[in-house]
Design a protein around this motif. Structure first.
Motif, PDB file in Angstrom:
ATOM      1  N   ALA A  11       7.389 -22.385 -28.425  1.00 56.03           N
ATOM      2  CA  ALA A  11       7.741 -23.741 -28.234  1.00 56.03           C
ATOM      3  C   ALA A  11       7.241 -24.440 -27.136  1.00 56.03           C
ATOM      4  O   ALA A  11       7.091 -23.726 -25.986  1.00 56.03           O
ATOM      5  N   ARG A  12       6.783 -25.679 -27.076  1.00 58.49           N
ATOM      6  CA  ARG A  12       6.139 -26.268 -25.693  1.00 58.49           C
ATOM      7  C   ARG A  12       7.251 -26.295 -24.731  1.00 58.49           C
ATOM      8  O   ARG A  12       6.691 -25.911 -23.445  1.00 58.49           O
ATOM      9  N   ASN A  13       8.567 -26.599 -24.969  1.00 54.96           N
ATOM     10  CA  ASN A  13       9.415 -26.829 -23.890  1.00 54.96           C
ATOM     11  C   ASN A  13      10.308 -25.295 -23.656  1.00 54.96           C
ATOM     12  O   ASN A  13      11.342 -25.540 -23.404  1.00 54.96           O
ATOM     13  N   SER A  14       9.732 -24.098 -24.042  1.00 57.29           N
ATOM     14  CA  SER A  14      10.530 -23.029 -24.109  1.00 57.29           C
ATOM     15  C   SER A  14      11.118 -22.649 -22.696  1.00 57.29           C
ATOM     16  O   SER A  14      10.624 -22.593 -21.744  1.00 57.29           O
ATOM     17  N   ILE A  15      12.424 -22.387 -22.797  1.00 58.02           N
ATOM     18  CA  ILE A  15      13.273 -22.330 -21.660  1.00 58.02           C
ATOM     19  C   ILE A  15      12.959 -20.470 -21.113  1.00 58.02           C
ATOM     20  O   ILE A  15      12.985 -20.182 -20.106  1.00 58.02           O
ATOM     21  N   ASN A  16      12.498 -19.989 -22.158  1.00 58.31           N
ATOM     22  CA  ASN A  16      11.927 -18.438 -21.948  1.00 58.31           C
ATOM     23  C   ASN A  16      10.665 -18.708 -21.125  1.00 58.31           C
ATOM     24  O   ASN A  16      10.494 -17.752 -20.256  1.00 58.31           O
ATOM     25  N   ARG A  17       9.813 -19.449 -21.376  1.00 55.14           N
ATOM     26  CA  ARG A  17       8.631 -19.689 -20.518  1.00 55.14           C
ATOM     27  C   ARG A  17       9.023 -19.993 -19.118  1.00 55.14           C
ATOM     28  O   ARG A  17       8.615 -19.498 -18.101  1.00 55.14           O
ATOM     29  N   LYS A  18      10.017 -20.950 -18.971  1.00 52.56           N
ATOM     30  CA  LYS A  18      10.411 -21.361 -17.614  1.00 52.56           C
ATOM     31  C   LYS A  18      11.173 -19.969 -16.958  1.00 52.56           C
ATOM     32  O   LYS A  18      10.515 -19.843 -15.544  1.00 52.56           O
ATOM     33  N   LEU A  19      11.835 -19.295 -17.549  1.00 51.72           N
ATOM     34  CA  LEU A  19      12.202 -18.173 -17.106  1.00 51.72           C
ATOM     35  C   LEU A  19      11.183 -17.068 -16.452  1.00 51.72           C
ATOM     36  O   LEU A  19      11.155 -16.686 -15.398  1.00 51.72           O
ATOM     37  N   ALA A  20      10.325 -16.968 -17.494  1.00 49.66           N
ATOM     38  CA  ALA A  20       8.968 -16.266 -17.038  1.00 49.66           C
ATOM     39  C   ALA A  20       8.223 -16.767 -15.715  1.00 49.66           C
ATOM     40  O   ALA A  20       7.862 -15.655 -14.969  1.00 49.66           O
ATOM     41  N   HIS A  21       8.302 -18.108 -15.748  1.00 47.22           N
ATOM     42  CA  HIS A  21       7.651 -18.337 -14.467  1.00 47.22           C
ATOM     43  C   HIS A  21       8.406 -18.165 -13.250  1.00 47.22           C
ATOM     44  O   HIS A  21       8.115 -17.819 -12.349  1.00 47.22           O
ATOM     45  N   ALA A  22       9.713 -18.231 -13.492  1.00 37.88           N
ATOM     46  CA  ALA A  22      10.629 -18.008 -12.342  1.00 37.88           C
ATOM     47  C   ALA A  22      10.412 -16.356 -12.045  1.00 37.88           C
ATOM     48  O   ALA A  22      10.345 -16.088 -10.704  1.00 37.88           O
ATOM     49  N   LEU A  23      10.433 -15.501 -12.968  1.00 37.03           N
ATOM     50  CA  LEU A  23      10.217 -14.090 -12.697  1.00 37.03           C
ATOM     51  C   LEU A  23       8.914 -13.845 -11.929  1.00 37.03           C
ATOM     52  O   LEU A  23       8.508 -13.012 -10.850  1.00 37.03           O
ATOM     53  N   VAL A  24       7.990 -14.572 -12.354  1.00 38.66           N
ATOM     54  CA  VAL A  24       6.407 -14.513 -11.611  1.00 38.66           C
ATOM     55  C   VAL A  24       6.936 -14.917  -9.960  1.00 38.66           C
ATOM     56  O   VAL A  24       6.359 -14.091  -9.255  1.00 38.66           O
ATOM     57  N   GLY A  40      15.852 -12.154 -21.670  1.00 40.80           N
ATOM     58  CA  GLY A  40      15.695 -13.473 -22.216  1.00 40.80           C
ATOM     59  C   GLY A  40      16.780 -14.468 -21.982  1.00 40.80           C
ATOM     60  O   GLY A  40      17.754 -14.027 -21.181  1.00 40.80           O
ATOM     61  N   THR A  41      16.756 -15.667 -22.151  1.00 38.28           N
ATOM     62  CA  THR A  41      17.627 -16.837 -22.108  1.00 38.28           C
ATOM     63  C   THR A  41      17.854 -17.469 -23.222  1.00 38.28           C
ATOM     64  O   THR A  41      17.046 -17.639 -23.983  1.00 38.28           O
ATOM     65  N   ILE A  45      -2.828  -5.099 -23.039  1.00 37.80           N
ATOM     66  CA  ILE A  45      -1.882  -4.311 -22.956  1.00 37.80           C
ATOM     67  C   ILE A  45      -2.648  -2.975 -22.167  1.00 37.80           C
ATOM     68  O   ILE A  45      -1.960  -2.508 -21.270  1.00 37.80           O
ATOM     69  N   ALA A  46      -3.654  -2.632 -22.801  1.00 39.41           N
ATOM     70  CA  ALA A  46      -4.518  -1.459 -22.018  1.00 39.41           C
ATOM     71  C   ALA A  46      -4.726  -1.609 -20.743  1.00 39.41           C
ATOM     72  O   ALA A  46      -4.771  -0.722 -19.564  1.00 39.41           O
ATOM     73  N   GLY A  47      -4.771  -3.097 -20.298  1.00 42.41           N
ATOM     74  CA  GLY A  47      -5.156  -3.249 -18.639  1.00 42.41           C
ATOM     75  C   GLY A  47      -3.956  -3.271 -17.820  1.00 42.41           C
ATOM     76  O   GLY A  47      -4.233  -3.737 -16.770  1.00 42.41           O
ATOM     77  N   VAL A  48      -2.838  -3.189 -18.231  1.00 44.16           N
ATOM     78  CA  VAL A  48      -1.543  -3.334 -17.250  1.00 44.16           C
ATOM     79  C   VAL A  48      -0.889  -2.141 -17.232  1.00 44.16           C
ATOM     80  O   VAL A  48      -1.110  -1.082 -18.276  1.00 44.16           O
ATOM     81  N   ASP A  49      -0.195  -1.985 -16.210  1.00 42.65           N
ATOM     82  CA  ASP A  49       0.654  -0.922 -15.903  1.00 42.65           C
ATOM     83  C   ASP A  49       2.050  -0.771 -16.642  1.00 42.65           C
ATOM     84  O   ASP A  49       2.622   0.275 -17.088  1.00 42.65           O
ATOM     85  N   ALA A  50       2.383  -1.881 -17.086  1.00 44.22           N
ATOM     86  CA  ALA A  50       3.812  -2.121 -17.715  1.00 44.22           C
ATOM     87  C   ALA A  50       3.784  -3.487 -18.437  1.00 44.22           C
ATOM     88  O   ALA A  50       2.899  -4.265 -18.120  1.00 44.22           O
ATOM     89  N   VAL A  51       4.767  -3.378 -19.262  1.00 43.74           N
ATOM     90  CA  VAL A  51       4.943  -4.770 -19.964  1.00 43.74           C
ATOM     91  C   VAL A  51       6.213  -5.189 -19.920  1.00 43.74           C
ATOM     92  O   VAL A  51       7.319  -4.498 -19.729  1.00 43.74           O
ATOM     93  N   LEU A  52       6.686  -6.703 -19.889  1.00 41.52           N
ATOM     94  CA  LEU A  52       7.834  -7.240 -19.858  1.00 41.52           C
ATOM     95  C   LEU A  52       7.912  -8.196 -20.935  1.00 41.52           C
ATOM     96  O   LEU A  52       6.826  -9.031 -21.051  1.00 41.52           O
ATOM     97  N   PHE A  53       8.989  -8.363 -21.453  1.00 42.66           N
ATOM     98  CA  PHE A  53       9.206  -9.321 -22.858  1.00 42.66           C
ATOM     99  C   PHE A  53      10.313 -10.015 -22.361  1.00 42.66           C
ATOM    100  O   PHE A  53      11.603  -9.917 -21.931  1.00 42.66           O
ATOM    101  N   VAL A  54       9.841 -11.448 -22.366  1.00 42.41           N
ATOM    102  CA  VAL A  54      10.663 -12.581 -22.076  1.00 42.41           C
ATOM    103  C   VAL A  54      10.949 -13.332 -23.198  1.00 42.41           C
ATOM    104  O   VAL A  54       9.917 -14.011 -23.680  1.00 42.41           O
ATOM    105  N   THR A  55      11.905 -13.163 -23.887  1.00 40.36           N
ATOM    106  CA  THR A  55      12.036 -13.632 -25.324  1.00 40.36           C
ATOM    107  C   THR A  55      13.219 -14.462 -25.519  1.00 40.36           C
ATOM    108  O   THR A  55      14.546 -13.907 -25.097  1.00 40.36           O
ATOM    109  N   PRO A  56      13.244 -15.385 -26.492  1.00 43.91           N
ATOM    110  CA  PRO A  56      14.554 -15.696 -26.932  1.00 43.91           C
ATOM    111  C   PRO A  56      15.366 -15.030 -28.384  1.00 43.91           C
ATOM    112  O   PRO A  56      14.334 -13.989 -28.373  1.00 43.91           O
TER     113      PRO A  56
END
Ligand SMILES: Cc1cc2nc3c(=O)[nH]c(=O)nc-3n(C[C@H](O)[C@H](O)[C@H](O)COP(=O)(O)O)c2cc1C
Length: 191
Positions: free
Chosen positions: A14-27, A112-113, A66-77
């Motif tokens: 979604a364009r206005n995803s609240i989970n994307r806002k959360l991801a930006h906060a985590l960054v 997630g949020t 995925i191969a290029g990172v040490d870990a993965v984080l899922f930020v999801t509705p």
């Protein structure tokens, strides 16, 4: 502290995803030793094993990311008490072809949020089950189910409630510690 790269998935298209806002906060709130980059999922076609013999560019890019990172984080509705189809589709792509599961031994965490009071708890339980099957070592604690109240996080990821900002910063510190422990117990050179 050792530095790690973390690829994050946003489960919403979604364009206005609240989970994307959360991801930006985590960054913004992550310790300097965690370098976060998004692993996009929006361009993936629907998975079928017909593709296994010759993955399309979007599927190859996903697995390379995925191969290029040490870990993965899922930020999801949470959608209908589970995870969004787009995210499940991305996980299916990454988990195949058989024997080339990108998540095997890759540390992960989920967050997630939702505007709802239980803040994606049920959806995350489904996700944790999927990641278990995919053999991803998961951070079990702390858990993070964020009730999204209006204005809680701005579009560019500023958290407006101090206690929530501290909670999220601590979540990312905990994830750093977890990744460190996984790679201490299971160095990447081990098979
Ligand atoms: C198909 C669909 C199913 C949903 N199911 C749930 C649900 O099971 N639990 C919940 O808390 N919210 C549910 N919601 C509401 C979402 O939490 C809300 O739309 C939220 O903004 C989604 O996050 P996003 O903005 O990052 O996409 C659902 C929304 C949609 C569109």
């Amino acid at each position: 502290m050792t530095a790690f790269t973390v690829g994050y998935f946003v489960g919403s298209l979604a364009r206005n995803s609240i989970n994307r806002k959360l991801a930006h906060a985590l960054v913004r709130l992550a310790p300097a030793e965690l370098q976060l980059r998004e692993i996009p999922i929006g361009e993936l076609p629907l998975y079928s094993y017909d593709h296994d013999a010759d993955y399309p560019p979007a599927g190859r890019a996903l697995k390379a990311a995925i191969a290029g990172v040490d870990a993965v984080l899922f930020v999801t509705p949470e959608y209908n008490r589970s995870i969004p189809g787009a995210l499940k589709n991305a996980i299916d792509w990454a988990s195949r072809p058989w024997g080339q599961n990108s998540f095997a031994r890759k540390p992960s965490a989920t967050i997630g949020t939702s505007p709802g009071k239980i803040g994606t708890a049920v959806g995350q339980q489904h996700l944790k089950s999927i990641l278990s099957f995919c053999n991803s070592p998961q951070m079990n604690a702390i858990e993070a189910y964020i009730e999204f109240t209006p204005g809680l996080i701005t579009d560019d990821g500023e958290v407006t409630v101090a206690s929530t900002a501290e909670f999220l910063a601590n979540y990312m510190r905990e994830f750093h510690g977890y990744i460190t422990r996984v790679y201490t117990a299971l160095p990447r050179t081990a098979t």
